[in-house]
Design an enzyme around this catalytic site. Structure first.
Site, PDB file in Angstrom:
ATOM      1  N   ASP A  16       0.891  -1.279   0.018  1.00 22.54           N
ATOM      2  CA  ASP A  16       0.186   0.025  -0.226  1.00 22.54           C
ATOM      3  C   ASP A  16       0.871   1.382   0.095  1.00 22.54           C
ATOM      4  O   ASP A  16       0.584   2.219  -0.560  1.00 22.54           O
ATOM      5  CB  ASP A  16      -0.973  -0.028   1.143  1.00 22.54           C
ATOM      6  CG  ASP A  16      -2.171   0.701   0.917  1.00 22.54           C
ATOM      7  OD1 ASP A  16      -2.475   1.587   0.286  1.00 22.54           O
ATOM      8  OD2 ASP A  16      -3.260   0.060   1.354  1.00 22.54           O
ATOM      9  N   HIS A  19       2.023   3.184  -3.227  1.00 17.87           N
ATOM     10  CA  HIS A  19       1.149   4.427  -3.710  1.00 17.87           C
ATOM     11  C   HIS A  19       1.714   5.740  -3.324  1.00 17.87           C
ATOM     12  O   HIS A  19       2.004   6.704  -4.267  1.00 17.87           O
ATOM     13  CB  HIS A  19      -0.266   4.362  -3.450  1.00 17.87           C
ATOM     14  CG  HIS A  19      -1.096   3.229  -3.954  1.00 17.87           C
ATOM     15  ND1 HIS A  19      -1.310   3.212  -5.287  1.00 17.87           N
ATOM     16  CD2 HIS A  19      -1.677   2.089  -3.094  1.00 17.87           C
ATOM     17  CE1 HIS A  19      -1.882   1.846  -5.337  1.00 17.87           C
ATOM     18  NE2 HIS A  19      -2.513   1.417  -4.069  1.00 17.87           N
ATOM     19  N   HIS A 196      -8.999  -3.922   7.157  1.00 18.35           N
ATOM     20  CA  HIS A 196      -8.058  -2.842   6.390  1.00 18.35           C
ATOM     21  C   HIS A 196      -8.507  -1.659   6.408  1.00 18.35           C
ATOM     22  O   HIS A 196      -9.408  -1.284   5.819  1.00 18.35           O
ATOM     23  CB  HIS A 196      -7.629  -3.445   5.118  1.00 18.35           C
ATOM     24  CG  HIS A 196      -6.530  -2.634   4.275  1.00 18.35           C
ATOM     25  ND1 HIS A 196      -5.415  -2.780   4.282  1.00 18.35           N
ATOM     26  CD2 HIS A 196      -6.858  -1.292   3.357  1.00 18.35           C
ATOM     27  CE1 HIS A 196      -4.695  -1.843   3.446  1.00 18.35           C
ATOM     28  NE2 HIS A 196      -5.434  -0.962   2.971  1.00 18.35           N
ATOM     29  N   HIS A 198      -7.955   2.889   6.224  1.00 16.38           N
ATOM     30  CA  HIS A 198      -7.260   4.101   5.779  1.00 16.38           C
ATOM     31  C   HIS A 198      -7.651   5.187   6.398  1.00 16.38           C
ATOM     32  O   HIS A 198      -8.827   5.351   7.126  1.00 16.38           O
ATOM     33  CB  HIS A 198      -7.525   4.421   4.183  1.00 16.38           C
ATOM     34  CG  HIS A 198      -6.658   3.555   3.174  1.00 16.38           C
ATOM     35  ND1 HIS A 198      -5.474   3.974   2.859  1.00 16.38           N
ATOM     36  CD2 HIS A 198      -6.977   2.345   2.841  1.00 16.38           C
ATOM     37  CE1 HIS A 198      -4.916   2.876   1.921  1.00 16.38           C
ATOM     38  NE2 HIS A 198      -5.997   1.975   1.990  1.00 16.38           N
ATOM     39  N   TYR A 287     -11.428   5.727  -4.013  1.00 21.79           N
ATOM     40  CA  TYR A 287     -10.574   4.979  -3.959  1.00 21.79           C
ATOM     41  C   TYR A 287      -9.404   5.603  -3.454  1.00 21.79           C
ATOM     42  O   TYR A 287      -8.860   6.582  -4.159  1.00 21.79           O
ATOM     43  CB  TYR A 287     -10.412   4.178  -4.977  1.00 21.79           C
ATOM     44  CG  TYR A 287      -9.453   2.806  -4.859  1.00 21.79           C
ATOM     45  CD1 TYR A 287      -9.723   1.840  -4.224  1.00 21.79           C
ATOM     46  CD2 TYR A 287      -8.392   2.512  -5.660  1.00 21.79           C
ATOM     47  CE1 TYR A 287      -9.112   0.692  -3.907  1.00 21.79           C
ATOM     48  CE2 TYR A 287      -7.681   1.347  -5.508  1.00 21.79           C
ATOM     49  CZ  TYR A 287      -7.821   0.406  -4.734  1.00 21.79           C
ATOM     50  OH  TYR A 287      -7.371  -0.625  -4.461  1.00 21.79           O
TER      51      TYR A 287
END
Length: 343
Positions: A16, A19, A196, A198, A287
């Site tokens: 991740d 990115h 998971h 963010h 996203y």
């Protein structure tokens, strides 16, 4: 409510976090970070392009280094940690999965949009045949109600997944929404449940704890919060919090602190914080990996990246539709020009 006494952490900074680094990891960087994570006792370390196996492309961003070399390097230095890879059917293929397994990967995380679990059947089946531990990864979980999530998770369970994850790809879920989803899965599935998160709304830690309280035994963290958007649940902080809660992780807190400060912090192009761009992604529910693409499109067309992200949210654009970012930016720029001309 069930509070789990043992939680297994998967470290995602080497996937991740790709990115945030525009997919520019080198072999030596992966080797150093993976070895330190292994020595700290992290049980699973995910390594691949940010968009999963075979993600290196014009659409998703080219990798500096072939991801298979990165996987191989991580496997070579880890003595106890298992290397995991992410695969999105339609981006990665069975051939990449076979190659990763051949290099020593031990876990496959098969990711689909939250309504498209059926496309994971062959890949989950192959991963099981290859002897891998298999995780079903249901992305953008905020976009459907709990009952739909359960339906899709049960499909992944039927294909052979050992674990199913609620994936808050946009960092849009609120703690009570995480509780509802984890509780629903816990009641209807017999396999492991994972989460998971963010941090786009500054809720990654709160959401991870909510998931654990409802029975999730697998959670993701990213050291130094290194991940897409505002990053993920910060691993070294998570380890400290779980230790305070007397929840076992098997991870050495001091070693995590040290590697975060000495190895990972210098890799960050800028600190992982909640900027206006990442905040609007959580607010709009888009996203997290869209950030860099939206900022580039905004600069190209002379418009506000926030407008692009909010419009993408309205259109319910999901991972795999990154090509629409430029289309949306062009449309918004044209509308802006029309309004200016009318004045």
């Amino acid at each position: 409510m069930t509070q789990t006494k043992k939680v297994y952490i998967t470290e995602v900074a080497l996937r991740d976090g790709s990115h945030a680094l525009a997919h520019q990891y080198t072999v030596e960087q992966v080797r150093q970070v993976a070895q330190a994570l292994d020595e700290a006792g992290i049980p699973y370390i995910e390594v691949s392009h940010g968009d999963g196996l075979a993600g290196s492309s014009l659409q998703y961003g080219f990798s500096k280094t072939d991801e298979m070399r990165l996987i191989e390097a991580a496997v070579e230095v880890c003595k106890q940690a298992k290397i995991a890879v992410l695969l999105l059917p339609g981006i990665g293929t069975m051939e990449e999965l076979k190659e990763a397994a051949g290099l020593g990967a031990k876990m496959a995380r098969i990711a689909t949009h939250v309504t498209e679990a059926e496309i994971s059947a062959q890949h989950i089946g192959l991963a099981k045949d290859l002897g891998l531990e298999v995780v079903g990864f249901l992305m953008m979980a905020h976009m459907v109600p709990p009952e739909k999530l359960v339906e899709q998770a049960k499909l992944m369970e039927s294909y052979g997944a050992d674990t199913v994850y609620v994936v808050d790809s946009a960092g849009a879920l609120l703690p009570h929404e995480v509780r509802e989803r984890i509780k629903a899965l816990r009641e209807d599935l017999s396999i492991n449940i994972g989460f998971h998160g963010h941090n786009n709304l500054s809720l990654a830690m709160a959401n991870t704890l909510a998931a654990i309280e409802e029975g999730a035994t697998r959670v993701d963290g990213s050291v130094r919060c290194l991940g897409a958007g505002a990053g993920n649940t910060q691993t070294e902080v998570l380890v400290a919090v779980l230790d305070r809660l007397n929840i076992e992780t098997g991870v050495d807190l001091y070693k995590m602190m040290d590697l975060a400060e000495e190895l990972v912090a210098p890799l960050l192009p800028q600190p992982q914080e909640i900027t206006r761009d990442s905040l609007v992604m959580g607010y709009a529910g888009v996203y997290s990996s869209f950030l860099l693409h939206a900022k580039r499109a905004a600069q190209r067309f002379g418009i506000d990246a926030r407008d692009i992200l909010v419009e993408l949210g309205k259109r319910k654009v999901v991972g795999g539709q990154e090509d629409m970012i430029v289309d949306v930016a062009a449309e918004l720029a044209a509308k802006k020009a029309e309004l200016a001309a009318e004045k």
